[in-house]
Scaffold this motif. Structure first.
Motif, PDB file in Angstrom:
ATOM      1  N   ASP A  57       0.849  -1.193   0.000  1.00 37.62           N
ATOM      2  CA  ASP A  57       0.000   0.000   0.000  1.00 37.62           C
ATOM      3  C   ASP A  57       0.888   1.248   0.000  1.00 37.62           C
ATOM      4  N   LYS A  58       0.827   2.026  -1.088  1.00 36.95           N
ATOM      5  CA  LYS A  58       1.690   3.200  -1.231  1.00 36.95           C
ATOM      6  C   LYS A  58       1.459   4.223  -0.125  1.00 36.95           C
ATOM      7  N   ASP A  59       0.208   4.434   0.256  1.00 34.87           N
ATOM      8  CA  ASP A  59      -0.092   5.407   1.317  1.00 34.87           C
ATOM      9  C   ASP A  59       0.519   4.983   2.650  1.00 34.87           C
ATOM     10  N   MET A  60       0.442   3.684   2.950  1.00 31.22           N
ATOM     11  CA  MET A  60       1.028   3.186   4.200  1.00 31.22           C
ATOM     12  C   MET A  60       2.548   3.342   4.176  1.00 31.22           C
ATOM     13  N   LEU A  61       3.156   3.085   3.037  1.00 34.32           N
ATOM     14  CA  LEU A  61       4.611   3.239   2.922  1.00 34.32           C
ATOM     15  C   LEU A  61       5.020   4.696   3.129  1.00 34.32           C
ATOM     16  N   LEU A  62       4.272   5.616   2.545  1.00 31.16           N
ATOM     17  CA  LEU A  62       4.571   7.040   2.725  1.00 31.16           C
ATOM     18  C   LEU A  62       4.452   7.449   4.187  1.00 31.16           C
ATOM     19  N   MET A  63       3.387   6.979   4.862  1.00 30.53           N
ATOM     20  CA  MET A  63       3.218   7.303   6.279  1.00 30.53           C
ATOM     21  C   MET A  63       4.376   6.735   7.102  1.00 30.53           C
ATOM     22  N   ALA A  64       4.781   5.516   6.796  1.00 33.67           N
ATOM     23  CA  ALA A  64       5.884   4.893   7.534  1.00 33.67           C
ATOM     24  C   ALA A  64       7.182   5.662   7.301  1.00 33.67           C
TER      25      ALA A  64
END
Length: 81
Positions: A57-64
């Motif tokens: 999930d790109k959004d989860m990676l960005l948040m991490a």
């Protein structure tokens, strides 16, 4: 403690009886331990599946990544003190 009744294949019941005799444990204790281990493995599998799904999930990676950048900054600030 609640009572649970179930039917099992003869082969499995024989193996259970042999294990109980070898380990000198009641059959219900072996079943209880085996079920606890099995349920724990199911939880781990579900966790791994959700982790793999989040890794894609790109959004989860960005948040991490944003969180790691903040964490790294905090560590650097603490080193300076």
């Amino acid at each position: 403690m609640a009572t649970f009744t179930s039917s099992l294949p003869d082969k499995l019941l024989n193996e259970l009886a042999e294990a109980a005799a070898k380990l000198k444990l009641p059959k219900n204790k072996i079943i209880e331990n085996a079920l606890e281990i099995y349920l724990e493995q199911l939880d781990r599998a579900a966790y791994a599946k959700s982790y793999n799904r989040m890794a894609k999930d790109k959004d989860m990676l960005l948040m991490a990544e944003e969180g790691m950048a903040d964490y790294f900054k905090q560590l650097n600030d603490l080193d300076k003190e």
